[in-house]
Design a protein around this motif. Structure first.
Motif, PDB file in Angstrom:
ATOM      1  N   VAL A 193       0.777  -1.177  -0.033  1.00 47.24           N
ATOM      2  CA  VAL A 193      -0.103  -0.066  -0.094  1.00 47.24           C
ATOM      3  C   VAL A 193       0.698   1.489   0.090  1.00 47.24           C
ATOM      4  N   ASP A 194       0.488   2.225  -0.962  1.00 48.56           N
ATOM      5  CA  ASP A 194       1.454   3.381  -1.129  1.00 48.56           C
ATOM      6  C   ASP A 194       0.602   4.689  -0.618  1.00 48.56           C
ATOM      7  N   HIS A 195       0.957   5.169   0.530  1.00 50.72           N
ATOM      8  CA  HIS A 195       0.264   6.106   1.152  1.00 50.72           C
ATOM      9  C   HIS A 195       0.924   7.546   0.863  1.00 50.72           C
ATOM     10  N   GLY A 196       1.834   7.542  -0.176  1.00 51.97           N
ATOM     11  CA  GLY A 196       2.273   8.836  -0.606  1.00 51.97           C
ATOM     12  C   GLY A 196       3.764   8.916  -0.159  1.00 51.97           C
ATOM     13  N   GLU A 197       4.229  10.020  -0.033  1.00 58.57           N
ATOM     14  CA  GLU A 197       5.764  10.349   0.081  1.00 58.57           C
ATOM     15  C   GLU A 197       5.570  10.897   1.706  1.00 58.57           C
ATOM     16  N   PRO A 198       6.768  10.626   2.410  1.00 56.58           N
ATOM     17  CA  PRO A 198       8.054   9.992   2.052  1.00 56.58           C
ATOM     18  C   PRO A 198       7.971   8.483   2.017  1.00 56.58           C
ATOM     19  N   GLY A 199       6.849   7.847   2.537  1.00 60.22           N
ATOM     20  CA  GLY A 199       6.855   6.488   2.442  1.00 60.22           C
ATOM     21  C   GLY A 199       6.480   5.880   3.966  1.00 60.22           C
ATOM     22  N   SER A 200       6.424   6.901   4.990  1.00 59.43           N
ATOM     23  CA  SER A 200       6.370   6.483   6.350  1.00 59.43           C
ATOM     24  C   SER A 200       4.940   6.009   6.887  1.00 59.43           C
ATOM     25  N   LEU A 201       3.930   6.030   5.800  1.00 56.76           N
ATOM     26  CA  LEU A 201       2.615   5.458   6.007  1.00 56.76           C
ATOM     27  C   LEU A 201       2.326   4.356   5.165  1.00 56.76           C
ATOM     28  N   ASP A 202       3.355   3.839   4.544  1.00 61.95           N
ATOM     29  CA  ASP A 202       3.161   2.729   3.513  1.00 61.95           C
ATOM     30  C   ASP A 202       3.031   1.352   4.364  1.00 61.95           C
ATOM     31  N   GLU A 203       2.427   0.612   3.801  1.00 63.72           N
ATOM     32  CA  GLU A 203       1.968  -0.537   4.647  1.00 63.72           C
ATOM     33  C   GLU A 203       2.554  -1.964   3.544  1.00 63.72           C
ATOM     34  N   TYR A 204       2.912  -3.088   4.275  1.00 63.58           N
ATOM     35  CA  TYR A 204       3.631  -4.054   3.336  1.00 63.58           C
ATOM     36  C   TYR A 204       3.067  -5.283   4.454  1.00 63.58           C
ATOM     37  N   SER A 205       2.666  -6.312   3.385  1.00 69.85           N
ATOM     38  CA  SER A 205       1.973  -7.553   3.936  1.00 69.85           C
ATOM     39  C   SER A 205       2.633  -8.569   3.086  1.00 69.85           C
ATOM     40  N   LEU A 206       3.208  -9.661   3.931  1.00 67.99           N
ATOM     41  CA  LEU A 206       3.772 -10.956   3.214  1.00 67.99           C
ATOM     42  C   LEU A 206       3.011 -12.233   3.837  1.00 67.99           C
ATOM     43  N   PHE A 207       2.696 -13.291   2.966  1.00 67.31           N
ATOM     44  CA  PHE A 207       2.242 -14.416   3.398  1.00 67.31           C
ATOM     45  C   PHE A 207       3.081 -15.403   2.501  1.00 67.31           C
ATOM     46  N   VAL A 208       3.786 -16.515   3.139  1.00 65.94           N
ATOM     47  CA  VAL A 208       4.716 -17.636   2.747  1.00 65.94           C
ATOM     48  C   VAL A 208       4.223 -18.676   3.140  1.00 65.94           C
ATOM     49  N   ALA A 209       3.979 -19.725   2.285  1.00 64.76           N
ATOM     50  CA  ALA A 209       3.492 -20.954   2.771  1.00 64.76           C
ATOM     51  C   ALA A 209       3.812 -21.899   1.798  1.00 64.76           C
ATOM     52  N   ALA A 210       3.594 -23.368   1.991  1.00 67.19           N
ATOM     53  CA  ALA A 210       3.864 -24.451   0.825  1.00 67.19           C
ATOM     54  C   ALA A 210       3.079 -24.270  -0.170  1.00 67.19           C
ATOM     55  N   ASP A 211       1.832 -23.626  -0.064  1.00 69.20           N
ATOM     56  CA  ASP A 211       0.880 -23.376  -1.101  1.00 69.20           C
ATOM     57  C   ASP A 211      -0.067 -22.607  -0.458  1.00 69.20           C
ATOM     58  N   PRO A 212      -0.915 -22.028  -1.474  1.00 68.86           N
ATOM     59  CA  PRO A 212      -1.879 -21.082  -1.105  1.00 68.86           C
ATOM     60  C   PRO A 212      -2.940 -21.523  -0.021  1.00 68.86           C
ATOM     61  N   TRP A 213      -2.951 -22.899   0.255  1.00 65.98           N
ATOM     62  CA  TRP A 213      -4.122 -23.406   1.207  1.00 65.98           C
ATOM     63  C   TRP A 213      -3.493 -23.954   2.767  1.00 65.98           C
ATOM     64  N   SER A 214      -1.981 -23.789   2.641  1.00 65.68           N
ATOM     65  CA  SER A 214      -1.478 -24.307   3.763  1.00 65.68           C
ATOM     66  C   SER A 214      -1.117 -23.077   4.977  1.00 65.68           C
ATOM     67  N   LEU A 215      -0.986 -23.599   5.989  1.00 68.46           N
ATOM     68  CA  LEU A 215      -0.728 -22.617   6.930  1.00 68.46           C
ATOM     69  C   LEU A 215       0.738 -22.047   6.788  1.00 68.46           C
ATOM     70  N   PRO A 216       1.011 -20.566   7.058  1.00 67.14           N
ATOM     71  CA  PRO A 216       2.059 -19.804   6.828  1.00 67.14           C
ATOM     72  C   PRO A 216       3.222 -20.481   7.516  1.00 67.14           C
ATOM     73  N   PHE A 217       4.645 -20.295   6.659  1.00 64.61           N
ATOM     74  CA  PHE A 217       5.807 -20.424   7.350  1.00 64.61           C
ATOM     75  C   PHE A 217       6.086 -18.986   7.918  1.00 64.61           C
ATOM     76  N   TYR A 218       5.469 -18.053   7.453  1.00 59.00           N
ATOM     77  CA  TYR A 218       5.886 -16.602   7.894  1.00 59.00           C
ATOM     78  C   TYR A 218       4.762 -15.594   7.395  1.00 59.00           C
ATOM     79  N   GLU A 219       4.369 -14.754   8.168  1.00 59.39           N
ATOM     80  CA  GLU A 219       3.229 -13.762   7.734  1.00 59.39           C
ATOM     81  C   GLU A 219       3.472 -12.470   8.532  1.00 59.39           C
TER      82      GLU A 219
END
Length: 240
Positions: A193-219
């Motif tokens: 999510v890009d909330h404009g400059e300088p970037g301090s309000l920007d948001e980041y999400s990451l989901f990592v798993a064996a496949d889309p239906w598995s429990l995540p290794f990291y989130e």
């Protein structure tokens, strides 16, 4: 001679024609000639003569077009294209003409709680998606991967403030990809999510798993970035 004829007549019906010969009836002597004693008489052929036997179709055989055993499911003579070239532009309606993405993204930085990320995701002129993404957690786990080339980038608006450099109508981008997590194959999904400059309000999400239906290794879900910037760009006609 008569004794000889009587012997022959013991195996079939014999009709004396003259004192020196006999004639065999084909209906009953056929067994003596070929099939043996006690066999059934041969039937007369049907009207029109002998009929060829009907061919039994082999389900494992490919038959030419027009053959009685070609049920329309045999492979066509010409090969069908099954692999699409991500660098080629396909005509509208072609199965390899993918929907175009409405934006693209570059970014990098650190997130609250530890961990750093960086990379890009962008559409090509063909409609396919390319790019690269890296994420290293605070305790040393490493994601490295690329967006799925056949899935368009998902761009929409996540609310104010919007992206302002450059100005664009959307400010959230989601993409899915495949890569490695600590060198093991994995699926991942990134939301930026890009909330404009300088970037301090920007948001980041990451989901990592064996496949889309598995429990995540990291989130990481909607984490503000502590340092860096996420930049969502308007569609520019696609990259080379």
């Amino acid at each position: 001679m008569m004794k000889r004829l009587e012997g022959l007549c013991a195996i079939g019906t014999c009709v004396l024609v003259a004192a020196s010969g006999c004639s065999l009836d084909l209906g009953s002597a056929e067994g003596a000639a070929g099939r043996g004693r006690g066999a059934a008489p041969m039937e007369d052929p049907p009207d029109g003569g002998y009929e060829e036997p009907v061919e039994t179709c082999d389900p494992n055989r490919e038959y030419a077009a027009g053959h009685a055993c070609n049920d329309g499911n045999d492979p066509p003579d010409e090969p069908v294209e099954t692999m699409c070239d991500p660098t080629r532009e396909y005509a509208e309606g072609h199965p390899c003409n993918k929907a175009r993405s409405d934006c693209w993204v570059t970014g990098g930085g650190k997130i609250d709680g530890g961990g750093s990320f960086g990379g890009n995701a962008k559409p090509f002129r063909s409609g396919w998606v390319g790019g690269e993404w890296n994420h290293v957690t605070g305790d040393g786990h490493h994601l490295h991967g690329s967006p799925y080339p056949e899935l368009p980038l998902d761009c929409d608006y996540a609310g104010d403030p919007g992206a302002d450099h450059p100005i664009v109508d959307v400010n959230r981008l989601v993409f899915h990809g495949a890569g490695t997590w600590d060198r093991e194959p994995c699926y991942f999904r990134v939301t930026l999510v890009d909330h404009g400059e300088p970037g301090s309000l920007d948001e980041y999400s990451l989901f990592v798993a064996a496949d889309p239906w598995s429990l995540p290794f990291y989130e990481a879900d909607g984490v503000p970035i502590a340092h860096g910037n996420i930049q969502i760009h308007p569609l520019n006609g696609g990259h080379p």
